[in-house]
Design an enzyme around this catalytic site. Structure first.
Site, PDB file in Angstrom:
ATOM      1  N   ASP A  31       0.843  -1.194   0.000  1.00  0.00           N
ATOM      2  CA  ASP A  31       0.000   0.000   0.000  1.00  0.00           C
ATOM      3  C   ASP A  31       0.880   1.247   0.000  1.00  0.00           C
ATOM      4  O   ASP A  31       2.052   1.169   0.388  1.00  0.00           O
ATOM      5  CB  ASP A  31      -0.908   0.006   1.251  1.00  0.00           C
ATOM      6  CG  ASP A  31      -2.252   0.671   0.977  1.00  0.00           C
ATOM      7  OD1 ASP A  31      -2.259   1.868   0.669  1.00  0.00           O
ATOM      8  OD2 ASP A  31      -3.277  -0.016   1.054  1.00  0.00           O
ATOM      9  N   ASP A  56       4.215   1.315  -4.573  1.00  0.00           N
ATOM     10  CA  ASP A  56       3.165   1.665  -5.519  1.00  0.00           C
ATOM     11  C   ASP A  56       3.049   0.554  -6.570  1.00  0.00           C
ATOM     12  O   ASP A  56       4.075   0.154  -7.141  1.00  0.00           O
ATOM     13  CB  ASP A  56       3.574   2.993  -6.191  1.00  0.00           C
ATOM     14  CG  ASP A  56       2.405   3.665  -6.874  1.00  0.00           C
ATOM     15  OD1 ASP A  56       1.535   2.955  -7.396  1.00  0.00           O
ATOM     16  OD2 ASP A  56       2.379   4.916  -6.893  1.00  0.00           O
ATOM     17  N   ILE A  61       7.160  -5.283  -9.265  1.00  0.00           N
ATOM     18  CA  ILE A  61       7.590  -5.814  -7.971  1.00  0.00           C
ATOM     19  C   ILE A  61       7.953  -7.287  -8.147  1.00  0.00           C
ATOM     20  O   ILE A  61       7.381  -7.964  -9.011  1.00  0.00           O
ATOM     21  CB  ILE A  61       6.481  -5.648  -6.909  1.00  0.00           C
ATOM     22  CG1 ILE A  61       6.910  -6.246  -5.577  1.00  0.00           C
ATOM     23  CG2 ILE A  61       5.166  -6.259  -7.363  1.00  0.00           C
ATOM     24  CD1 ILE A  61       5.964  -5.979  -4.444  1.00  0.00           C
ATOM     25  N   THR A  90      -2.818   3.661 -11.973  1.00  0.00           N
ATOM     26  CA  THR A  90      -2.929   2.615 -10.952  1.00  0.00           C
ATOM     27  C   THR A  90      -3.722   1.433 -11.495  1.00  0.00           C
ATOM     28  O   THR A  90      -3.348   0.271 -11.308  1.00  0.00           O
ATOM     29  CB  THR A  90      -3.633   3.177  -9.689  1.00  0.00           C
ATOM     30  OG1 THR A  90      -2.883   4.297  -9.232  1.00  0.00           O
ATOM     31  CG2 THR A  90      -3.742   2.139  -8.597  1.00  0.00           C
ATOM     32  N   ASN A  97       1.452  -4.851 -13.965  1.00  0.00           N
ATOM     33  CA  ASN A  97       2.523  -5.286 -13.055  1.00  0.00           C
ATOM     34  C   ASN A  97       2.110  -6.495 -12.219  1.00  0.00           C
ATOM     35  O   ASN A  97       2.911  -7.426 -12.020  1.00  0.00           O
ATOM     36  CB  ASN A  97       2.937  -4.140 -12.130  1.00  0.00           C
ATOM     37  CG  ASN A  97       3.744  -3.095 -12.879  1.00  0.00           C
ATOM     38  OD1 ASN A  97       4.446  -3.427 -13.833  1.00  0.00           O
ATOM     39  ND2 ASN A  97       3.632  -1.833 -12.462  1.00  0.00           N
ATOM     40  N   LYS A 103       2.154 -14.160 -13.491  1.00  0.00           N
ATOM     41  CA  LYS A 103       2.698 -14.993 -14.570  1.00  0.00           C
ATOM     42  C   LYS A 103       4.034 -15.605 -14.150  1.00  0.00           C
ATOM     43  O   LYS A 103       4.271 -16.799 -14.300  1.00  0.00           O
ATOM     44  CB  LYS A 103       2.870 -14.094 -15.809  1.00  0.00           C
ATOM     45  CG  LYS A 103       3.261 -14.779 -17.087  1.00  0.00           C
ATOM     46  CD  LYS A 103       2.966 -13.807 -18.236  1.00  0.00           C
ATOM     47  CE  LYS A 103       3.958 -13.942 -19.349  1.00  0.00           C
ATOM     48  NZ  LYS A 103       4.815 -12.773 -19.535  1.00  0.00           N
ATOM     49  N   TYR A 143     -11.699   6.280 -13.510  1.00  0.00           N
ATOM     50  CA  TYR A 143     -11.915   5.082 -12.699  1.00  0.00           C
ATOM     51  C   TYR A 143     -12.667   4.017 -13.493  1.00  0.00           C
ATOM     52  O   TYR A 143     -12.232   2.865 -13.571  1.00  0.00           O
ATOM     53  CB  TYR A 143     -12.698   5.476 -11.445  1.00  0.00           C
ATOM     54  CG  TYR A 143     -12.927   4.355 -10.460  1.00  0.00           C
ATOM     55  CD1 TYR A 143     -11.869   3.781  -9.764  1.00  0.00           C
ATOM     56  CD2 TYR A 143     -14.217   3.885 -10.208  1.00  0.00           C
ATOM     57  CE1 TYR A 143     -12.087   2.766  -8.848  1.00  0.00           C
ATOM     58  CE2 TYR A 143     -14.435   2.870  -9.285  1.00  0.00           C
ATOM     59  CZ  TYR A 143     -13.378   2.312  -8.608  1.00  0.00           C
ATOM     60  OH  TYR A 143     -13.596   1.307  -7.696  1.00  0.00           O
TER      61      TYR A 143
END
Ligand code: UDP
Length: 307
Positions: A31, A56, A61, A90, A97, A103, A143
């Site tokens: 977060d 983020d 990551i 985001t 990401n 994967k 959004y």
């Protein structure tokens, strides 16, 4: 299992982390407190099975995990409209990401999509087969379209790379750990009622929403993750109420002296919203069990302690 929850310090995410820890999982909560709060996870931070990562999802990551719940995104209109480009990033970069991570790990990933993908719906109640009525260039589009694109990416990663996906569409959810300044109708009305401030109904209050208590929502998310059906599946409570009815109920339940005032309706505010949950009943053997009055009582108690 090692479970990553992106947006794990958010309102729904923090409840999910708590439930996962209770069932013995190793929880990785990612977060950046964009629209969430550290205090939502304060009680978890000393748990040796809880790991907090301030990162983020816009950035790639690397982490070894068995399950990913992708929940990181501001979800309330005031928050997602504050920096609409970031909201889109985001949703879209975050989805890419996290799908790449799934994967690489060859693991299952669940996307929390939203009823907003139906836009201002022309069918009622909304079934998963409805494609939606969405403005591509309005204030909600960052959004709505961001979340629509994430659904597309999930299904394309599934078809193209065989990623093991699950997709749910969450309808209005409420409960403890909602942010006081979230701007959402339930938190706004309760906080206003408890403080004796005016209760702000936008428009004439005849618009409807169907409110699901967070414990019911989290139960559905966990069933979806461990079930076979990839989705999309609507998660919500079909108990439809007008905004005016909600305001009156909250004033009564808090014995508040607040008076109801009427303000302008935000642009693209959907007129009616109610999930058709037949698919969730069939595939997840799930339906909400917490009545509105019970859920509101718990939420009022939470805000009494925190504001
Ligand atoms: N709303 C309202 N007063 C408020 C906050 C919201 O009348 O103080 C209305 C809002 O215009 C909408 C409904 O309540 O029709 C639900 O709004 P919310 O922001 O909670 O969620 P969403 O519009 O995303 O369903």
């Amino acid at each position: 299992m090692r479970v990553l929850v992106t947006g794990g310090a958010g309102f729904i995410g923090s409840h999910l982390c708590r439930r996962l820890l209770e069932q013995g999982d190793e929880v990785y909560c990612l977060d950046i407190f964009y629209s969430s709060a550290r205090r939502n996870i304060a009680d978890l931070e000393n748990d040796p099975h809880f790991h907090f990562l301030e990162q983020d999802i816009e950035e790639p990551i690397d982490l070894k995990v068995d399950r990913i719940y992708n929940m990181a995104c501001p979800a309330s209109p005031v928050h997602y409209q504050r920096d609409p480009v970031k909201t889109a990033r985001t949703s879209v970069l975050g989805a890419i990401n996290m799908l790449e991570l799934a994967k690489r790990n060859n693991c299952r990933i669940l996307q929390t999509s939203t009823s907003e993908i139906y836009g201002n719906p022309l069918t009622h109640p909304q079934k998963e087969s409805y494609w939606g009525n969405v403005n591509t260039i309005g204030l909600r589009s960052c959004y709505d379209e961001g979340k629509r694109m994430s659904e597309t990416l999930f299904f394309d990663y599934h078809r193209q790379y065989g990623v093991d996906i699950r997709v749910v569409r969450i309808f209005n959810t409420y409960g403890p750990y909602m942010a006081e300044n979230d701007g959402r109708v339930v938190s706004n009305f309760i906080v206003q009622a408890l403080r004796g401030d005016d209760i702000t109904i936008y428009g004439d209050g005849s618009q409807t929403r169907s409110f699901c208590y967070v414990d019911d929502t989290v139960e559905a998310l966990m069933r979806m993750m461990e079930g076979d059906y990839i989705g999309p599946v609507n998660i919500g409570n079909p108990d439809e109420r007008t905004v005016k009815e909600l305001a009156e109920k909250i004033v009564e339940m808090t014995s508040s002296s607040s008076k109801i005032v009427y303000k302008g309706l935000p642009s693209d505010d959907p007129v009616r919203r109610k999930p058709d949950i037949s698919l969730a009943k069939e595939k997840l053997h799930w339906q909400p069990v917490v009545p509105l009055e019970t859920g509101l009582r718990n939420t009022i108690e939470y805000f009494k302690k925190t504001i």
